[in-house]
Design an enzyme around this catalytic site. Structure first.
Site, PDB file in Angstrom:
ATOM      1  N   GLU A  71       0.825  -1.210   0.000  1.00 22.02           N
ATOM      2  CA  GLU A  71       0.000   0.000   0.000  1.00 22.02           C
ATOM      3  C   GLU A  71       0.861   1.263   0.000  1.00 22.02           C
ATOM      4  O   GLU A  71       0.771   2.103   0.913  1.00 22.02           O
ATOM      5  CB  GLU A  71      -0.971  -0.012   1.179  1.00 22.02           C
ATOM      6  CG  GLU A  71      -1.991  -1.126   1.057  1.00 22.02           C
ATOM      7  CD  GLU A  71      -3.136  -1.029   2.056  1.00 22.02           C
ATOM      8  OE1 GLU A  71      -2.985  -0.344   3.065  1.00 22.02           O
ATOM      9  OE2 GLU A  71      -4.192  -1.651   1.803  1.00 22.02           O
ATOM     10  N   GLU A 118      -6.330  -7.890  -1.026  1.00 25.56           N
ATOM     11  CA  GLU A 118      -6.715  -7.934   0.394  1.00 25.56           C
ATOM     12  C   GLU A 118      -8.153  -7.479   0.538  1.00 25.56           C
ATOM     13  O   GLU A 118      -8.577  -6.523  -0.108  1.00 25.56           O
ATOM     14  CB  GLU A 118      -5.902  -6.935   1.237  1.00 25.56           C
ATOM     15  CG  GLU A 118      -4.478  -7.280   1.499  1.00 25.56           C
ATOM     16  CD  GLU A 118      -3.818  -6.203   2.366  1.00 25.56           C
ATOM     17  OE1 GLU A 118      -4.520  -5.565   3.186  1.00 25.56           O
ATOM     18  OE2 GLU A 118      -2.620  -5.980   2.210  1.00 25.56           O
TER      19      GLU A 118
HETATM   20  C1  GLA Z   1      -4.188  -2.857   4.762  1.00 23.99           C
HETATM   21  C2  GLA Z   1      -2.784  -3.374   4.918  1.00 23.99           C
HETATM   22  C3  GLA Z   1      -2.701  -4.577   5.788  1.00 23.99           C
HETATM   23  C4  GLA Z   1      -3.583  -4.438   6.993  1.00 23.99           C
HETATM   24  C5  GLA Z   1      -4.985  -4.223   6.514  1.00 23.99           C
HETATM   25  C6  GLA Z   1      -6.033  -4.237   7.580  1.00 23.99           C
HETATM   26  O1  GLA Z   1      -4.812  -3.350   3.674  1.00 23.99           O
HETATM   27  O2  GLA Z   1      -2.158  -3.643   3.692  1.00 23.99           O
HETATM   28  O3  GLA Z   1      -1.361  -4.758   6.155  1.00 23.99           O
HETATM   29  O4  GLA Z   1      -3.141  -3.386   7.780  1.00 23.99           O
HETATM   30  O5  GLA Z   1      -5.030  -2.991   5.850  1.00 23.99           O
HETATM   31  O6  GLA Z   1      -6.079  -3.079   8.327  1.00 23.99           O
END
Ligand code: GLA
Length: 678
Positions: A158, A316
């Protein structure tokens, strides 16, 4: 380690649909790993993202690498046939790096440095961080690129989530270099930014600073700083990608985007061109009353970021509630499955989660994984297994795509930055809200919509919706106008086409970019206070925003303001032109108004729904002569849908399918044998 497997024709890390999640075995003693693998096999996991937060584990001290645990887990996964999406660990710099180089921590607009201890604690322009991050990436890539289990590479995590904007001196110097490349001469910059206002005329690029401190900044500077920041983060993605490709020129490289309800950080369409698999993390908001539509909206956008690349990947999402909001709503029974299939219906070739196993400790200790704290005797685990097994059975869907829609809705992060930053007649404008409101009206009627940039090829679209697209270039405005000139329909809402690509207001009446097309214009903004409404003579209500439109437009007036200072003035217009039509909606109208306008667009342009059903969301994927109809029942009653074919969840073929309350059914269309498939 053996030689890498040949690159598949379609760059994709697994056969069929991908299923799995982030796997962080370093959080657990090795005894748990074997149970993990058994459970993964039981659930049908075919890929895990490994190592996202592993930097401090693999490099305990500067330059001292220890790969023993990673070697072991990579081997175990390989033995069980589970593929690896190998993550570079650069989202999580180890504490020793911050101790050695605190200067890499990003600084906010008041130059306060971020504290160590979170994630992405690095300035995207820092050469110190770049060196360290590429060093660990190189070690990792050289060691594991040849491993047959490594099917994909996942750059960082991210990017921009935590370090989207850094205002430090290193960033400032990099920003000045970026401006030198963009403008060549400071006079051009002065002219483009209109720096004569408040006497901010620069005599040298070195005098330019990031938009620190006050919100009252030159919007053109702010916008260029946003563009620069996106480019710097992209630079990190490209640098890590290229190090991976040095180790394996055929590596499939991805990174997880954050295309979701909060669209704010980077310019994803440009990034999408640079990855092999376009991947997204999607978390619904607990405050969102219509999360299913949010999933649809993001999917309609994701598949159009780089449509030539085919299916995208849901990297995700969550198995239930999150932990980042004041109250985090849990997923109702069956929602986990319905959400995953909602993404797949809109072109994802897989559904992965954060994370495999819930952690007992750490900042996200209450974030539920695929194996929740309560273990396998749980709703989450049972639904996870059911989903994984189902995805295994419906792998034939992989590679098909959602056919191009007849409706396009234009969306552009850069226009969103221009809308939401700086001083405006009304503050707190949210770029996501109005596009979602117009998308909803089509979504509820099962009329497919592609969410695309204003630069997209609009040739195939009959209806193009332009919601709050504040910034638009001349070229993109001409692209939009061409839809009407070939007989199509364009609908422009308030706060569109106001500024050019340099955030300079187009003069002569709003919306400057579309005045001629619309045959109507406004002369003054009349923003509304929170809670204030204005009635239109159609019975619709305006909230948030109204405009003083000019009287007697060339266009037909569909609705007038019926109250307040604008009473009697046009509010909504429709301009017939060259066999097409161009609508202007000068106010933020309520759901009743949007529904009524969309009903007219549907009728006038002969748009047909995939399915007429208020309860069931219907989406089609097709390709290579195959066609699949996804039916998602968001209601609490069973619905029968008259569609013939073999239903892949139950295996039953027939002339109709019952979609039970809360469930999803997927019909392979064109088969009517009345038999059950084993
Ligand atoms: C994001 C991050 C994960 C985790 C999730 C859930 O997508 O990439 O590492 O922190 O949020 O909060």
């Amino acid at each position: 380690m053996s030689a890498s497997s040949p690159r598949p024709a379609r760059p994709w890390p697994t056969p069929g649909l991908s299923f799995g999640g982030d796997y962080n075995p370093e959080q657990w003693p090795s005894e748990v790993w074997r149970e993990d693998l058994d459970l993964m096999v039981e659930a049908g996991v075919n890929i895990v993202t490994l190592g996202v937060f592993s930097w401090a584990t693999v490099e305990r001290r500067p330059g001292e690498f220890d790969w023993a645990a990673t070697d072991e887990i990579v081997g175990l996964l390989h033995e069980r046939g589970i593929r690896i999406d190998m993550a570079t660990p650069t989202a999580a710099p180890p504490p020793w790096l911050h101790a050695l180089h605190p200067e890499i921590l990003p600084r906010d607009r008041d130059l306060i440095p971020q504290f160590p201890g979170a994630r992405l604690g690095w300035c995207p322009s820092s050469p110190v961080f770049r060196d360290h991050s590429l060093r660990v990436t190189r070690e990792l890539a050289q060691r594991y690129a040849p491993h047959p289990a490594v099917a994909m590479w996942h750059v960082s995590n991210e990017l921009g989530g935590g370090n989207g904007r850094c205002y430090c001196e290193v960033s400032a110097a990099a920003f000045r270099d970026w401006l030198r490349r963009r403008y060549a001469s400071v006079d051009v910059l002065n002219h483009t930014w209109g720096t004569a206002f408040w006497g901010h005329i620069y005599s040298d690029f070195d005098e330019v600073n990031p938009p620190r401190g006050s919100e009252a900044q030159n919007p053109a500077l702010v916008l260029d700083f946003d563009r620069f920041s996106s480019d710097e983060l992209l630079g990190q993605l490209l640098a890590e990608r290229d190090v991976i490709r040095e180790a394996d020129p055929d590596a499939i490289v991805t990174t997880n985007f954050m295309v979701g309800p909060a669209h704010d950080v980077v310019d994803y369409p440009r990034w999408a061109a640079e990855v092999d698999v376009v991947a997204n993390d999607h978390y619904t908001l607990p405050t969102d009353p219509l999360t299913a539509q949010d999933i649809a909206f993001s999917g309609d956008r994701m598949r159009n970021l780089a449509p030539e690349k085919g299916p995208w990947l849901l990297m995700e999402h969550s198995t239930s509630h999150g932990t980042w909001h004041p109250v985090n709503r849990a997923k109702a029974p069956r929602e986990l499955i319905r959400n995953s299939l909602g993404h797949i219906a809109r072109g994802a070739d897989g559904a992965l989660f954060f994370q495999w196993r819930s952690s007992p400790s750490g900042a996200e200790q209450y974030f539920p994984g695929m194996v929740p704290h309560s273990g396998t005797d749980s709703k989450i685990w049972r639904e996870t297994v059911e989903l994984g097994q189902l995805l295994g059975r419906i792998g034939e869907i992989a590679g098909t795509t959602v056919p191009r829609a007849r409706v396009a809705l234009l969306f552009d992060d850069i226009a969103g930055w221009a809308l939401t930053r700086g001083l405006k007649p009304r503050h707190g404008l949210d770029y996501g809200r109005i596009p979602r409101a117009w998308h909803r009206a089509f979504w509820e009627r099962n009329i497919p919509v592609d969410v695309v940039g204003p630069w997209a090829d609009l040739a195939g679209y009959e209806v193009v919706v332009v919601p709050t697209l504040l910034l638009v270039s001349d070229a993109d405005a001409a692209n939009i106008a061409s839809v009407v000139d070939r007989g199509g329909c364009v609908l422009v809402t308030h706060l569109s086409g106001i500024v050019d690509e340099n955030d300079r207001v187009r003069l002569g009446g709003f919306p400057g970019a579309f005045r001629e097309l619309l045959g109507a214009s406004s002369e003054e903004f009349f923003p509304l206070r929170d809670g204030e409404t204005v009635l239109l003579d159609t019975g619709w209500l305006a909230t948030e925003w109204t405009e003083l439109m000019r009287e007697d437009p060339a266009a037909e007036v569909v609705a007038h303001y019926a109250a307040g200072p604008l009473r009697g003035r046009p509010a909504v217009t429709r301009n017939p032109r060259n066999g097409g039509s161009a609508w202007y909606v000068s106010a933020s109208i309520d759901r009743l108004g949007i529904d009524a306008v969309v009903a007219r667009l549907i009728a006038e342009n002969a748009l047909r729904p995939i399915l007429e059903s208020p309860e069931v969301e219907a989406v089609r994927r097709s390709g290579d002569g195959r066609s699949y109809l996804f039916l998602l029942n968001h209601s609490d009653r069973d619905v029968e849908v008259p569609v013939g074919g073999r239903e892949l969840v139950t295996g039953i073929a027939g002339a109709a399918v019952t979609v039970p309350a809360g469930e999803v059914r997927i019909v392979r269309e064109g088969e009517r044998t009345g038999t059950r498939e084993s």
